[in-house]
Design a protein around this motif. Sequence first.
Motif, PDB file in Angstrom:
ATOM      1  N   LYS A  77       0.838  -1.193   0.000  1.00 33.75           N
ATOM      2  CA  LYS A  77       0.000   0.000   0.000  1.00 33.75           C
ATOM      3  C   LYS A  77       0.875   1.245   0.000  1.00 33.75           C
ATOM      4  O   LYS A  77       1.926   1.266   0.636  1.00 33.75           O
ATOM      5  CB  LYS A  77      -0.828  -0.027   1.289  1.00 33.75           C
ATOM      6  N   CYS A  78       0.434   2.286  -0.706  1.00 33.44           N
ATOM      7  CA  CYS A  78       1.199   3.534  -0.689  1.00 33.44           C
ATOM      8  C   CYS A  78       1.020   4.214   0.666  1.00 33.44           C
ATOM      9  O   CYS A  78      -0.108   4.402   1.129  1.00 33.44           O
ATOM     10  CB  CYS A  78       0.743   4.472  -1.800  1.00 33.44           C
ATOM     11  N   PHE A  94      -0.850   5.672 -11.082  1.00 36.30           N
ATOM     12  CA  PHE A  94      -0.462   5.869  -9.686  1.00 36.30           C
ATOM     13  C   PHE A  94      -1.351   6.927  -9.036  1.00 36.30           C
ATOM     14  O   PHE A  94      -1.975   7.732  -9.738  1.00 36.30           O
ATOM     15  CB  PHE A  94       0.990   6.344  -9.614  1.00 36.30           C
ATOM     16  N   SER A  98       4.467   9.445  -4.166  1.00 38.06           N
ATOM     17  CA  SER A  98       5.016   8.472  -3.203  1.00 38.06           C
ATOM     18  C   SER A  98       4.745   7.028  -3.606  1.00 38.06           C
ATOM     19  O   SER A  98       5.402   6.111  -3.112  1.00 38.06           O
ATOM     20  CB  SER A  98       4.427   8.703  -1.821  1.00 38.06           C
ATOM     21  N   CYS A  99       3.742   6.805  -4.474  1.00 34.39           N
ATOM     22  CA  CYS A  99       3.455   5.432  -4.924  1.00 34.39           C
ATOM     23  C   CYS A  99       4.707   4.795  -5.534  1.00 34.39           C
ATOM     24  O   CYS A  99       4.955   3.606  -5.381  1.00 34.39           O
ATOM     25  CB  CYS A  99       2.352   5.427  -5.987  1.00 34.39           C
ATOM     26  N   SER A 102       6.651   3.566  -2.658  1.00 28.37           N
ATOM     27  CA  SER A 102       5.979   2.465  -1.959  1.00 28.37           C
ATOM     28  C   SER A 102       5.976   1.171  -2.772  1.00 28.37           C
ATOM     29  O   SER A 102       6.038   0.087  -2.221  1.00 28.37           O
ATOM     30  CB  SER A 102       4.538   2.851  -1.637  1.00 28.37           C
TER      31      SER A 102
END
Lengths: 180, 359
Positions: A77-78, A94, A98-99, A102
């Motif tokens: 999970k992000c 996305f 931050s994805c 992650s």
Amino acid sequence: MLCQECQERPASVHFTKVMNGQKTEVHLCDSCAQDKGEAFMSDDSAFSFNNLLAGLLNVSPVMQPSQPQKPEREPVKCSHCQMTFQQFLKIGKFGCPSCYESFRDELPPILKRLHSGNTTHHGKLPERQGGTIHLKRKVTELRAELKSLIEEEEFERAATVRDQIRVMEKEIHGEGGSPS
Amino acid sequence: MSLEKFLNQAVSSWMNEEGPSSEIVLSTRIRLARNHRKYAFPTVFTKEEARAVAEEVSAAVHKADERLEVLKMEELQGLEKRVLVEKHLISPNLAEDSGASAVWLSDDEEISIMVNEEDHLRIQCLFPGLQLKEALSKALQLDDAIEQHCDYAFDEHLGYLTTCPTNVGTGLRASVMMHLPGLMMTHQMNRIIPAIGQFGLVARGIYGEGSEALGNIFQISNQTTLGKSEEDIVEDLQRVVDQIIAQEKSAREALVKASGIQLEDRVFRSYGTLRYSRVLESKEAAKCLSDVRLGIDLGFIENVSRSILNELMILTQPGFLQQYAGGFLRPVERDMRRASLIRERLEMEEKKDKGGSEI
């Protein structure tokens, strides 16, 4: 059902568009579908692209595995936008910058497939934010130069390049950092 | 509104100026996808976030180039947005989203910067003819100027972070719009399309993927955005486009040699259709416009300017037809309007020709 565009002929083209997570049903007749063709099919369009991409990412919506994959693992999970990796695979997009961090471990095979085997950026760096990245790139280039100078026994020039590398490394690691 | 006045408003400079290799290349487009580091992508962002992104990135765009003017999507009518799509200034996606999306345009419409499309920013430069390097340098210059006022989402190893993994890295899509009737008539496109795929490039008909390209117009663009620098991507595309231009030229020569009179006949029949039809469907119009354009290139038709194909392909789209008519048109009415607009336009060319130096 009548075509939603001309309200005249029967609709013969039906599809679902997903925009920003919102689903819209579209029903058009042949003529209007053709007229709108460019609008729906240009390279930036979402039309059928998600399915295509999902296929490339190896989770075609029509071929969703009946058993969940790797049930023993916690879903990735992000940490920022909370998008799960499965959601990303499904929509092919996305949720936030931050994805990428992650999902970092899962991305290389996907990027390889999409970018002819490439996984690393070799293009432009942002001018202002590029900061130490510019220096790191320069150091990599200089190291290659240093290696070939040593091979060619050009020791004097090699020493100059080595000193340049040291200065840059100091800058990268901050003045007090070790230049190793 | 008179056609002349309408044309003055409707035709962007990239449509009517002759650029390098403009007998085969209609236009060049460079697009850079960029995002703000701090915010979620448009896939998931909330309305409040969308507004904050729009404010912040718009301010950066404005500071980067004060001559650009903004059009907010929520303030535009459906038809106005459609016209912008048909002029390739915004994408259909942007037109559909009414929440905090906008486009910044330069006066000559060579620059268009979309805010809150699939990415927070899509910087686009459109040039007439084949001008890949020029368009890239303009786009990169704008990108640098915007970056001075906006923190981009950037990763040392992955490059510019984009909503879709197909754009990550350079975020660059370079595309060239080509008119390839010779290669279509000699059935060579089926061979060329898979071949260019091996170079990380892709060819599409501008009116739909895969299927027959309407008006023999193809868009050739890069598919991969990772692993190569912007300059290398553009250079590879340039090389392939140069090859295609050479092949198109030799296909045209071969056609003229082998069946010149049949080709001339086809060109003038199409000219006749455009000049005298009362009802014209978009597909037939596109085919005839392509033939006439080829006829101009080959010197069969002398009194019509070459840019007419670019111009009429755009002007005979539903949005423009309705804007010219001043309201909603049913499909059959559009076909009638399309025919009359093309007739009027060609008549204008004839008058211009007879009038000598009239511009």
